[in-house]
Design a protein around this motif. Sequence first.
Motif, short mmCIF file in Angstrom:
data_model
loop_
_atom_site.label_atom_id
_atom_site.label_comp_id
_atom_site.label_asym_id
_atom_site.label_seq_id
_atom_site.Cartn_x
_atom_site.Cartn_y
_atom_site.Cartn_z
N ILE A 250 37.55 101.80 12.69
CA ILE A 250 37.42 103.16 12.15
C ILE A 250 36.33 103.94 12.87
N GLY A 251 35.56 103.29 13.73
CA GLY A 251 34.52 103.95 14.49
C GLY A 251 33.70 102.91 15.23
N ASN A 252 32.63 103.36 15.88
CA ASN A 252 31.79 102.45 16.65
C ASN A 252 30.32 102.78 16.42
N LEU A 253 29.57 101.79 15.94
CA LEU A 253 28.19 102.02 15.54
C LEU A 253 27.20 102.01 16.69
N VAL A 254 27.65 101.76 17.89
CA VAL A 254 26.78 101.97 19.04
C VAL A 254 26.54 103.46 19.23
N HIS A 255 27.54 104.25 18.86
CA HIS A 255 27.49 105.70 19.12
C HIS A 255 27.43 106.56 17.86
N GLU A 256 27.75 105.99 16.69
CA GLU A 256 27.89 106.81 15.48
C GLU A 256 27.18 106.14 14.31
N ARG A 257 26.80 106.97 13.34
CA ARG A 257 26.22 106.46 12.10
C ARG A 257 27.32 106.00 11.16
N LEU A 258 27.08 104.87 10.49
CA LEU A 258 28.07 104.35 9.56
C LEU A 258 28.36 105.34 8.44
N ASP A 259 27.33 105.99 7.91
CA ASP A 259 27.54 106.96 6.84
C ASP A 259 28.47 108.09 7.29
N ARG A 308 56.02 87.05 6.13
CA ARG A 308 55.89 88.35 5.50
C ARG A 308 54.52 88.46 4.83
N ASN A 309 53.77 89.49 5.19
CA ASN A 309 52.48 89.74 4.57
C ASN A 309 52.12 91.21 4.81
N LEU A 310 51.40 91.79 3.85
CA LEU A 310 51.06 93.21 3.94
C LEU A 310 50.21 93.53 5.15
N CYS A 311 49.43 92.57 5.65
CA CYS A 311 48.62 92.83 6.84
C CYS A 311 49.50 93.18 8.04
N ILE A 312 50.68 92.60 8.10
CA ILE A 312 51.60 92.89 9.21
C ILE A 312 52.07 94.34 9.13
N GLY A 313 52.40 94.80 7.92
CA GLY A 313 52.78 96.20 7.75
C GLY A 313 51.65 97.13 8.13
N CYS A 314 50.43 96.76 7.78
CA CYS A 314 49.26 97.57 8.15
C CYS A 314 49.12 97.63 9.67
N ASP A 315 49.31 96.49 10.33
CA ASP A 315 49.25 96.48 11.80
C ASP A 315 50.29 97.41 12.39
N ARG A 316 51.51 97.32 11.88
CA ARG A 316 52.60 98.14 12.42
C ARG A 316 52.32 99.62 12.21
N PHE A 317 51.77 99.98 11.05
CA PHE A 317 51.48 101.38 10.79
C PHE A 317 50.40 101.88 11.74
N HIS A 318 49.39 101.06 11.99
CA HIS A 318 48.37 101.43 12.98
C HIS A 318 48.99 101.65 14.35
N ASP A 319 49.86 100.75 14.75
CA ASP A 319 50.48 100.84 16.08
C ASP A 319 51.36 102.08 16.22
N LYS A 320 52.11 102.38 15.18
CA LYS A 320 53.14 103.41 15.29
C LYS A 320 52.69 104.80 14.86
N VAL A 321 51.66 104.87 14.01
CA VAL A 321 51.30 106.17 13.42
C VAL A 321 49.82 106.50 13.55
N LEU A 322 48.95 105.57 13.20
CA LEU A 322 47.57 105.91 12.88
C LEU A 322 46.65 106.10 14.08
N GLY A 323 46.94 105.45 15.19
CA GLY A 323 46.03 105.47 16.33
C GLY A 323 45.52 106.84 16.72
N PRO A 324 46.39 107.81 16.97
CA PRO A 324 45.92 109.14 17.37
C PRO A 324 45.04 109.83 16.32
N MET A 325 45.31 109.57 15.03
CA MET A 325 44.50 110.17 13.97
C MET A 325 43.07 109.64 13.99
#
Length: 337
Positions: A250-259, A308-325
Amino acid sequence: MESIYFVLTWLCHRRCRHCYDDRFRPYVRDELKQVVEQSQTNVPRIIDHLPESMMVTAPTGEMVKGRIIVSGGEVLLEPVRKSVLYPALEAIASRYHGAVHLVVQTTGDRLTPRILDELLARNVSTVSISGFDSYHVGINRPDRARALREKLLAMFEAAGVREAGNGLPGDDSPPLFNIFGANEGTWIGKLWPRGRAWKNGLSRAGMEDNFCNAWSGGLNFLERGRTGSEVSIEPTGDVYPCCLKTRLPIGNLVHERLDDIIDSLRDHPVYKAINRGKPETMGHAFGWSTERFLAESQIDTPQGRSYRNLCIGCDRFHDKVLGPMIESARQERLGQA
C-alpha cells in the motif's frame, strides 16, 4: 497502530519449506553484503516514518501501549544482530520514550544468555519464540524440540523473564516470553498460500479460512490509533495491510509516513472491505460482484491440485484491477508531501 510487524532482514539460517516468503534464506558473499546493507540503509528511514505515537485507545477508552514486533528471517544472526537489530531497538525506544512494547521474534535456537541480556538492556518487553513446529529443521524432532525448550525455559527463568498469558496474578508485566509455531489448530496452522508454502503445496486453507478476518490479517488495519490495528513492513520499506501480504504493497516507508499512507486509503472501497475482513466485497465498486470474486478465488496449486481460498481472489483483483489505483494514490501522496 496497536501492532507493527517489522521485518528487519531477509537473512535467515534456514530455507524452511513452509515459509511464506522465499526471500527468507541464507545469503553468502556479495548477496549477504547486499541484503545486510539494504537493512542498514532502509531500517533507520522506516523508523523515521513510523507513527508519532504508539499509544492507542482500547474499547474501554483507556490509552494503552501498542507493540512493534521486530523479526526476520532470523534477527539474531551475527551479520545483522549488532548492525541492524540493536540499532533498530535503540532507535525505536528513543523515538517513543518507552511508550511502546518492543517484541523480538526469533526461531529460538540462536538465543543465548548473553544475547538475552543484550535484548533486555534495549527495552525488549517480549521475546517471541516462533520455531516450534515440524517444519523447522533441527527443532522438528520431538527430542530436539524438548531439549531446546528446556534450555530456553532455564535461560528465561534465570533472567527473570516470565511466560506470557500464564494466568498467574502479577505475571503479565514485562519482560515476557512466548513459544509457538505453525502447528495444527493455531492461527497459522493451515499455512498461507504464499512463498515456499505455496510452491510446495502445503497450504490446507479452504474458502472457510478467511485469513483477512483475523488478527494479522487485514482486519482493522485502517483503525490507526485504536486497538486491533496492525500492518506489516518489509526490509524494502514496503508496507502491507496484513502479514500474509497482499499482492501489492500500500506504500513504502522509506519514502512516506505510515500515517499518511493509512489516511490516504481510509475511504477507498477496496481497503474499507479489507479493513472489515470482507475481501470478497473489495471489488463491488469496480464491477466485481461477490460471485465474481469467489470464482476468481479458485486456482490449481503447482502440484495440480484444485485450491480455493479468498487470498487467491484478492491476488487476482490486485493483478487485474487495483495496481494502477495504488500507484495513483502513492503519486498523489508524494505530490502533497
